[in-house]
Design a protein around this motif. Structure first.
Motif, PDB file in Angstrom:
ATOM      1  N   LYS A  35       0.793  -1.228   0.000  1.00 49.14           N
ATOM      2  CA  LYS A  35       0.000   0.000   0.000  1.00 49.14           C
ATOM      3  C   LYS A  35       0.826   1.278   0.000  1.00 49.14           C
ATOM      4  CE  LYS A  35      -0.775   0.548   4.987  1.00 49.14           C
ATOM      5  NZ  LYS A  35      -1.821   0.661   6.039  1.00 49.14           N
ATOM      6  N   GLN A  36       2.123   1.177   0.327  1.00 49.90           N
ATOM      7  CA  GLN A  36       2.945   2.384   0.389  1.00 49.90           C
ATOM      8  C   GLN A  36       3.949   2.427  -0.755  1.00 49.90           C
ATOM      9  OE1 GLN A  36       4.761   2.924   4.206  1.00 49.90           O
ATOM     10  NE2 GLN A  36       2.839   2.899   5.317  1.00 49.90           N
ATOM     11  N   PRO A 126       1.306   1.716  -5.401  1.00 53.07           N
ATOM     12  CA  PRO A 126       0.654   1.533  -4.099  1.00 53.07           C
ATOM     13  C   PRO A 126      -0.809   1.103  -4.257  1.00 53.07           C
ATOM     14  CG  PRO A 126       0.681   3.857  -4.678  1.00 53.07           C
ATOM     15  CD  PRO A 126       1.330   3.128  -5.824  1.00 53.07           C
ATOM     16  N   TRP A 127      -1.099  -0.097  -3.814  1.00 56.93           N
ATOM     17  CA  TRP A 127      -2.448  -0.642  -3.764  1.00 56.93           C
ATOM     18  C   TRP A 127      -2.705  -1.146  -2.343  1.00 56.93           C
ATOM     19  CZ3 TRP A 127      -6.027  -2.037  -7.924  1.00 56.93           C
ATOM     20  CH2 TRP A 127      -5.632  -1.555  -9.185  1.00 56.93           C
ATOM     21  N   SER A 128      -3.959  -1.078  -1.922  1.00 59.38           N
ATOM     22  CA  SER A 128      -4.339  -1.561  -0.595  1.00 59.38           C
ATOM     23  C   SER A 128      -5.319  -2.713  -0.718  1.00 59.38           C
ATOM     24  CB  SER A 128      -4.994  -0.440   0.224  1.00 59.38           C
ATOM     25  OG  SER A 128      -4.079   0.591   0.488  1.00 59.38           O
ATOM     26  N   THR A 130      -8.499  -4.213   0.555  1.00 62.92           N
ATOM     27  CA  THR A 130      -9.645  -3.647   1.266  1.00 62.92           C
ATOM     28  C   THR A 130     -10.585  -4.706   1.824  1.00 62.92           C
ATOM     29  OG1 THR A 130     -10.883  -3.463  -0.819  1.00 62.92           O
ATOM     30  CG2 THR A 130      -9.572  -1.553  -0.135  1.00 62.92           C
ATOM     31  N   THR A 146      -4.173   3.238  -4.614  1.00 61.87           N
ATOM     32  CA  THR A 146      -4.158   4.390  -3.730  1.00 61.87           C
ATOM     33  C   THR A 146      -4.251   5.703  -4.499  1.00 61.87           C
ATOM     34  OG1 THR A 146      -2.809   3.148  -2.160  1.00 61.87           O
ATOM     35  CG2 THR A 146      -2.865   5.543  -1.894  1.00 61.87           C
ATOM     36  N   ASP A 147      -3.582   5.774  -5.645  1.00 60.17           N
ATOM     37  CA  ASP A 147      -3.540   7.025  -6.385  1.00 60.17           C
ATOM     38  C   ASP A 147      -4.753   7.231  -7.288  1.00 60.17           C
ATOM     39  OD1 ASP A 147      -2.771   4.925  -7.944  1.00 60.17           O
ATOM     40  OD2 ASP A 147      -0.900   5.815  -8.656  1.00 60.17           O
TER      41      ASP A 147
END
Length: 422
Positions: A35-36, A126-128, A130, A146-147
């Motif tokens: 995610k970062q 960056p992916w999270s 969920t 994320t973006d």
């Protein structure tokens, strides 16, 4: 965009990236969710014990690590108040890697995730993650960019949780208590330049309500990290209104530990103090689901031993040795096979790390309590070599993973795939 894989790994830190590299090299289709953006600073002591350096070499970043890391760590010191006890660190039984070194997480994480991309891993950053649903052999993981805010559902036979410390997977967050406890341990870290830490020395700090350590990492930067009880931090903040928590920590460490004050004399802090927590020490291998866990998601030790990186890297290898017993795509969706594999992996994990967790907990609670620590300090002053023995007991020279085992499994997988092709 591709959405179906042999495995989805949540977390691109050392554990997750290592597992992704090993599985991708063996022919698995791997999605790695982080995610970062990297490089990123992270609360971490940054020590990498010598026992892990052959693993980094086998992962393909050994030469880059050797070029960037700080000096070889050959001595350990215990600092408490005006007292300082110094002893030799034990050398690991490896011809080329006898001593541990330190490397900033912003550098190490970037090296590993770059290597994962080179190995063919589908890195989503960056992916999270969920939402996670499903079970062994049939997992669905919802992820969001994320973006851009793009949402996808990934499908995989195997799900690996490598999300690290200080957080939980999305579906576990609701169950985590938000109540603050006086005994909560909060973690802090700062980097300093022009510090006076002797080269090759690894100090361990003991002070009222907490413990910590210092190390010289890459670029001549000295890392100061510590854990402190919430009630101790709040009491210290009441005496210093207007200061940030990090500034209070810095003042507290210099007040209670002469060794810290001497090292930081004339030093310049680089960036702000980082904070995270609370710690969640203990074994977390099974939480009522069927996913595999590595790194701190599997179990978290008190950082007083500096073995978090060892547990991250070595647990990834332990799991991958088991997973690679099958060729990519061959029966990975079999729930019975995954359940048996999870049982074997959990048993191996406990043999490798459970005693280390208990030893770290004992040391941490002694260090935080001056009245209990006083006789320990007297004992160490009389026999400093006990510090050397403690490093051995803490796992500094022992690696539970063998790079050759992965090579053997990869050979087996290659042979199985060739046989299937004919």
């Amino acid at each position: 965009m591709r959405t179906k894989f042999d495995t989805v790994i949540i977390g691109g830190g050392p554990a997750g990236s290592s597992a992704a590299i090993l599985l991708a090299r063996a022919g698995w289709s791997v999605a790695l969710i982080e995610k970062q953006d990297f490089p990123r600073r992270k609360v971490c002591g940054e020590c990498i014990a010598a026992s892990n350096l052959p693993l980094l070499e086998a992962l393909g970043i050994g030469a880059l690590f050797a070029q960037a890391a700080g000096p070889a760590l050959q001595q350990v010191a215990l600092m408490h108040g005006a007292h300082k006890v110094v002893a030799a660190l034990p050398a690991a039984p490896h011809e080329h890697y006898p001593w541990g070194r330190a490397l900033g997480r912003e550098t190490l994480d970037t090296l590993l995730i770059t290597q994962a991309r080179l190995a063919g891993v589908h890195v989503m950053q960056p992916w999270s993650a969920t939402h996670v649903k499903g079970t062994a052999g049939n997992w669905r993981c919802d992820v969001r960019a994320t973006d851009a805010g793009t949402v996808l559902t990934l499908r995989a036979a195997v799900l690996i949780d490598a999300h690290g410390s200080w957080q939980a997977l999305p579906d576990a967050r609701a169950g985590r208590s938000r109540d603050h406890r006086a005994s909560d341990l909060l973690a802090f870290k700062a980097n300093f330049r022009q510090a006076r830490l002797p080269e090759g020395l690894l100090p361990v700090l003991a002070f009222r309500g907490g413990y910590g350590g210092m190390v010289r990492a890459d670029g001549g930067v000295t890392t100061l990290a510590c854990c402190i009880r919430r009630d101790q931090l709040e009491a210290s903040r009441r005496t210093a209104p207007g200061l940030s928590a990090g500034e209070v920590i810095e003042a507290l460490l210099q007040e209670q530990c002469d060794g810290v004050r001497a090292v930081l004399q004339g030093a310049r802090r680089e960036g702000a103090w980082l904070a995270a927590g609370p710690l969640d020490p203990g074994i977390h291998l099974s939480r009522g689901d069927a996913m595999f866990r590595i790194g701190n998601a599997a179990g978290e030790a008190h950082p007083i031993l500096g073995e978090g990186m060892s547990m991250a890297l070595q647990s990834a290898w332990l799991l991958c040795v088991q997973l690679l017993a099958r060729a990519p795509g061959q029966g990975l969706s079999d729930p019975a096979w995954q359940r048996e594999l999870a049982r074997v992996y959990a048993a191996q994990w406990r043999v490798a790390f459970a005693a280390r967790l208990r030893f770290a907990a004992v040391l941490a609670h002694l260090a935080m309590r001056p009245r209990l620590f006083k006789p320990v300090l007297a004992l160490l002053q009389r026999w400093p070599t006990l510090l050397t023995r403690a490093a051995v007991w803490g796992g500094k020279t022992r690696c539970t993973a063998d790079p050759a085992a992965i090579a053997i499994q990869n050979t087996f997988c290659d042979h199985a795939m060739r046989q299937q092709g004919t």
